[in-house]
Scaffold this active site. Sequence first.
Site, PDB file in Angstrom:
ATOM      1  N   LYS A 196      24.168 -16.439  22.701  1.00 38.37           N
ATOM      2  CA  LYS A 196      25.767 -17.010  22.911  1.00 38.37           C
ATOM      3  C   LYS A 196      26.532 -15.734  22.841  1.00 38.37           C
ATOM      4  CE  LYS A 196      29.433 -17.866  21.091  1.00 38.37           C
ATOM      5  NZ  LYS A 196      30.710 -16.876  21.206  1.00 38.37           N
ATOM      6  N   GLU A 271      25.275  -8.879  10.541  1.00 40.18           N
ATOM      7  CA  GLU A 271      26.129  -7.522  10.504  1.00 40.18           C
ATOM      8  C   GLU A 271      27.468  -7.798  10.982  1.00 40.18           C
ATOM      9  OE1 GLU A 271      27.307  -4.548  10.830  1.00 40.18           O
ATOM     10  OE2 GLU A 271      27.087  -4.686  13.034  1.00 40.18           O
ATOM     11  N   CYS A 305      32.153  -1.367  14.601  1.00 44.97           N
ATOM     12  CA  CYS A 305      31.902  -1.694  13.344  1.00 44.97           C
ATOM     13  C   CYS A 305      31.651  -0.279  12.562  1.00 44.97           C
ATOM     14  CB  CYS A 305      31.017  -2.762  13.020  1.00 44.97           C
ATOM     15  SG  CYS A 305      29.535  -2.794  14.039  1.00 44.97           S
ATOM     16  N   GLU A 406      39.130  -4.347   7.560  1.00 43.95           N
ATOM     17  CA  GLU A 406      38.631  -3.786   8.742  1.00 43.95           C
ATOM     18  C   GLU A 406      39.752  -4.120   9.872  1.00 43.95           C
ATOM     19  OE1 GLU A 406      35.146  -5.525  10.579  1.00 43.95           O
ATOM     20  OE2 GLU A 406      34.682  -3.432  11.260  1.00 43.95           O
TER      21      GLU A 406
HETATM   22  C1  UN1 Z   1      29.017  -1.672  16.493  1.00 46.04           C
HETATM   23  O1  UN1 Z   1      30.146  -1.051  16.385  1.00 46.04           O
HETATM   24  O2  UN1 Z   1      28.717  -2.894  16.064  1.00 46.04           O
HETATM   25  O3  UN1 Z   1      26.714   3.817  15.854  1.00 46.04           O
HETATM   26  C2  UN1 Z   1      27.607  -1.102  17.003  1.00 46.04           C
HETATM   27  C3  UN1 Z   1      27.610   3.462  16.482  1.00 46.04           C
HETATM   28  C4  UN1 Z   1      26.797   2.825  17.910  1.00 46.04           C
HETATM   29  C5  UN1 Z   1      26.683   1.157  17.682  1.00 46.04           C
HETATM   30  C6  UN1 Z   1      27.643   0.563  16.999  1.00 46.04           C
HETATM   31  N1  UN1 Z   1      25.459   3.165  18.364  1.00 46.04           N
HETATM   32  O4  UN1 Z   1      28.687   3.777  16.905  1.00 46.04           O
END
Ligand code: UN1
Length: 516
Positions: A196, A271, A305, A406
Amino acid sequence: MTVGGAPPDAPPAVEGAPRATTPAAFGHLIGGEQRPAKDGRTFESRNPARRSDVVGVFARGSPADVDAAVAAASAAFEGWRGTPWPRRAEIILAASLLLEQRKEELARLMTREMGKVLTEARGDVQEAIDMGKFIAGEGRRAYGETVPSELRDKWAMTMRQPFGVVGCITPWNFPVAIPSWKVFPAIMAGNAVVLKPAEDTPLCALRFVETLQDAGLPAGVVNIVFGYGEDAGDALVRHPDVKAVYFTGSVATGRLVSEVCGRMLKKCSLELGGKNAIVVLADADLELAVDGALWGAFGTSGQRCTASSRLIVERPVAAEFTDRLVGRASQLRLGYGLDAGVDVGPVINETQLQRIHGYTGVGRDEGAVLALGGEIATGNGLDDGWFYRPTVFTEVRPEMRIAQEEIFGPTTAVIPVESLDAALQAANSTHYGLSLSVYTNDLRKAFRAIHELHAGIVYVNAPTIGAEIQLPFGGTRDTGNGHREAGGHVLDEFSEWKSIYIDYSGRLQRAQIDTE
Ligand code: UN1
């Protein structure tokens, strides 16, 4: 609704280029075929840099669609599970090579569908290619163990087995890479998948899964249900035939997913984001640190993230660091990521834009000093998109909301501190623990930071973004629930162990009792 591509009256789709014609319509991918939603509902995916550009119209998933997708996955599972590991790996490798061929096309689509600038979109596709190549190596490895038995003439060993049908729920910010982190290892281990993808990036997800089909993946091994979390995502998590759930998204949603999985005894890997910090010590190479902060804070418009949303700087260099950062950030050019010379693309949608802007108000109210940006960007062709000016707050204290929550946008907070101890304490002071970094030329300080920063990922003299797929990815505290994606142990997340005992003594031997 017609499904499967451009309607008859539309010219052939040119991905990456806005169109003025009727947008193409796409159905869920179930059992290898596109199918409209059972209740006929649809939603649009739009270009966040050019809102009038509709990328496509997509089936909107309901629980009935999820049922159909899970049924298709269940039907495909036995055949796939029985397919030898090396053969499964060959298909994944072939898909990775196809992704390589389609990299430019897919990257352009990605820029159009979610806004990140083209160079970054290429990197996103590359991360999926890397993941595919990496995991395909497991096809001839995926070792189990032979283990000594305590009894004579008895053999003991372990092997991996798939869970069955698994659900993957993926975000829009890495619309090809993150599906690849979940789907590639899931199918390598012999699972069948219902994906999804985020409602903001359905076409990227479809194009990714199509490469697997084109590489020879049997129908039904990977299915897609498009739509929203509250109906399609929720139904997928709750489905009794879905044995494991892999989710990337917000903490609030992650808790809901985890509660349901907990009650239903499903494996659940979460995550959930971060509030990552770069620590800049007084001895650091300041220009290098500014380079890193600029990339870490404003790359992908801060929508990672892993974004460097806090910059914890030792007081003696804080003013100079901030001046240089603000000077450089004020030069960043906003625009459509397919246009030459653009550094920062739009944010994903209006809700996020307003949320990001809301945090500018929060920062002001808390007494932080707004050194740059803090406004929705308009004019110069930006009015038709969701653009936010790169924003820098200074004189931020670690406990302020803008330093704790965040924001997921191009906003970063400079937090001056008096010492290494104070810097490490501030870095560890949020609920998140994804990615933390330190800039220093002092080996002892670097190793102290490596040891004491409480995060899943630590960088030295590099920003908080830029994880590579051959290392585990994930975080401590509320960033997740103890699982890691990618890395050398990734199959542990997507398979469970079977222990096998073979007694060739020809008599009953009782473990723990008939030992000599
Ligand atoms: C994300 O922001 O969910 O390390 C992943 C990084 C990327 C992956 C980010 N390779 O910023």
